[in-house]
Design an enzyme around this catalytic site. Sequence first.
Site, PDB file in Angstrom:
ATOM      1  N   HIS A 124      68.159 -74.901  65.112  1.00 52.80           N
ATOM      2  CA  HIS A 124      68.879 -73.625  65.276  1.00 52.80           C
ATOM      3  C   HIS A 124      69.748 -73.793  66.522  1.00 52.80           C
ATOM      4  CE1 HIS A 124      65.415 -72.637  62.778  1.00 52.80           C
ATOM      5  NE2 HIS A 124      66.035 -71.543  62.384  1.00 52.80           N
ATOM      6  N   SER A 144      71.433 -75.615  74.105  1.00 49.82           N
ATOM      7  CA  SER A 144      70.605 -76.817  73.967  1.00 49.82           C
ATOM      8  C   SER A 144      71.400 -78.035  73.460  1.00 49.82           C
ATOM      9  CB  SER A 144      69.411 -76.526  73.064  1.00 49.82           C
ATOM     10  OG  SER A 144      69.801 -75.865  71.870  1.00 49.82           O
ATOM     11  N   GLU A 202      73.177 -75.316  62.235  1.00 46.43           N
ATOM     12  CA  GLU A 202      73.505 -73.920  62.580  1.00 46.43           C
ATOM     13  C   GLU A 202      74.019 -73.261  61.303  1.00 46.43           C
ATOM     14  OE1 GLU A 202      73.314 -71.588  65.156  1.00 46.43           O
ATOM     15  OE2 GLU A 202      74.247 -70.365  63.601  1.00 46.43           O
ATOM     16  N   GLY A 231      68.299 -74.477  59.052  1.00 50.11           N
ATOM     17  CA  GLY A 231      67.679 -75.458  59.946  1.00 50.11           C
ATOM     18  C   GLY A 231      66.426 -76.084  59.378  1.00 50.11           C
ATOM     19  N   ASP A 286      64.204 -73.398  67.438  1.00 48.23           N
ATOM     20  CA  ASP A 286      64.501 -72.250  68.308  1.00 48.23           C
ATOM     21  C   ASP A 286      65.173 -71.133  67.503  1.00 48.23           C
ATOM     22  OD1 ASP A 286      65.037 -70.710  70.551  1.00 48.23           O
ATOM     23  OD2 ASP A 286      66.820 -71.847  71.113  1.00 48.23           O
TER      24      ASP A 286
HETATM   25  C1  SAM Z   1      68.196 -68.641  69.729  1.00 49.95           C
HETATM   26  S1  SAM Z   1      69.711 -69.133  69.031  1.00 49.95           S
HETATM   27  C2  SAM Z   1      69.775 -70.851  69.384  1.00 49.95           C
HETATM   28  C3  SAM Z   1      69.980 -71.212  70.803  1.00 49.95           C
HETATM   29  C4  SAM Z   1      70.066 -72.688  71.078  1.00 49.95           C
HETATM   30  N1  SAM Z   1      68.961 -73.437  70.483  1.00 49.95           N
HETATM   31  C5  SAM Z   1      70.078 -72.940  72.571  1.00 49.95           C
HETATM   32  O1  SAM Z   1      69.004 -73.149  73.162  1.00 49.95           O
HETATM   33  O2  SAM Z   1      71.172 -72.957  73.135  1.00 49.95           O
HETATM   34  C6  SAM Z   1      69.367 -69.144  67.302  1.00 49.95           C
HETATM   35  C7  SAM Z   1      70.506 -69.607  66.432  1.00 49.95           C
HETATM   36  O3  SAM Z   1      69.990 -69.824  65.116  1.00 49.95           O
HETATM   37  C8  SAM Z   1      71.001 -69.499  64.174  1.00 49.95           C
HETATM   38  N2  SAM Z   1      70.315 -69.321  62.882  1.00 49.95           N
HETATM   39  C9  SAM Z   1      69.751 -68.200  62.347  1.00 49.95           C
HETATM   40  N3  SAM Z   1      69.126 -68.498  61.195  1.00 49.95           N
HETATM   41  C10 SAM Z   1      69.283 -69.827  60.990  1.00 49.95           C
HETATM   42  C11 SAM Z   1      68.814 -70.735  59.994  1.00 49.95           C
HETATM   43  N4  SAM Z   1      68.092 -70.318  58.945  1.00 49.95           N
HETATM   44  N5  SAM Z   1      69.145 -72.040  60.121  1.00 49.95           N
HETATM   45  C12 SAM Z   1      69.891 -72.475  61.162  1.00 49.95           C
HETATM   46  N6  SAM Z   1      70.359 -71.675  62.139  1.00 49.95           N
HETATM   47  C13 SAM Z   1      70.045 -70.359  62.064  1.00 49.95           C
HETATM   48  C14 SAM Z   1      71.663 -68.276  64.769  1.00 49.95           C
HETATM   49  O4  SAM Z   1      72.972 -68.108  64.240  1.00 49.95           O
HETATM   50  C15 SAM Z   1      71.648 -68.623  66.264  1.00 49.95           C
HETATM   51  O5  SAM Z   1      72.859 -69.241  66.630  1.00 49.95           O
END
Ligand code: SAM
Length: 279
Positions: free
Chosen positions: A41, A101, A119, A145, A165
Amino acid sequence: MNYRHEYHAGNFADVFKHIILTRILAYLMRKDTGAVYIDTHAGAGHYDLGGAAARATGEAMAGVGRLKPPFPPLVADLVADWARLCGVDAGRGMPASYPGSPLIAQQMLRAQDRLCLAEKHHATADSLNIACGVDRRLKIFEADGYATLKALVPPPERRGLVLIDPPFEATSEFADLRHALDAALKRWAQGTYAIWYPVKDQEPERLAAHLAAAGLDKVLRLELDIDSPAPGALSACGMIIINAPYVLAEEARRLLPWLAQTLRQGDNPRWRVDEVRAG
Ligand SMILES: C[S@@+](CC[C@H](N)C(=O)[O-])C[C@H]1O[C@@H](n2cnc3c(N)ncnc32)[C@H](O)[C@@H]1O
């Protein structure tokens, strides 16, 4: 899906998560052989802390904005990297922007390593592409993800880190995560998996119990509670790390007391470092 990380980037939870992330990556980089970093994520990769979203919540100001020297030696390089990557907002005495990240990992990984970033949100994946620039080590998947993780393991390198995440918006998130983790561990038991979670209810307890029952060893649970008095605000978060580097528990015992004091909102900040064991 409503979650937008730009409202929260650089907050206490990000600082906690990213400090632990760098300690795991630093350990992985000790060996010359290549490693893979999988971010299920990934987010946008880079966040403007002067923008409307960050200013609306003020969370970064109470997070990365509070980090002032002297820094513990274990994080001094990281904070210097943040300053270099993100510039300084002199007026507010804090970074002008904040790395996600993927950018933190991109800075630390070497020529022989790979990054796989998933993402799902289209506009966020576009931003991620721009933030990461051209990098032959890196592949971005605009996809779910958990499905991406399943397709990527076991990686040819056989060593590496998976950061999980998610936004924890869906009520099924912990269950989805557990299924994805079980499937990935079946295919790649040696990988290191770092799972970030909010502490709100009994779900983290259930996840830890599930992993303990699976007989996994080297599972570490780290938590930070900043004792936020704001009603409804997130006050505590944690990470479960499977196949944690053997140095991580000791490093966390040195870093979390400092983080708790630096980021606390109330008089009673707390932290924990536990090894998760069966029974
Ligand atoms: C908490 S943020 C991630 C922050 C990042 N890991 C960091 O530490 O900088 C969660 C992200 O997951 C994405 N997201 C939501 N559902 C998802 C999925 N099923 N698969 C992949 N990404 C997803 C959202 O759009 C968001 O950008």
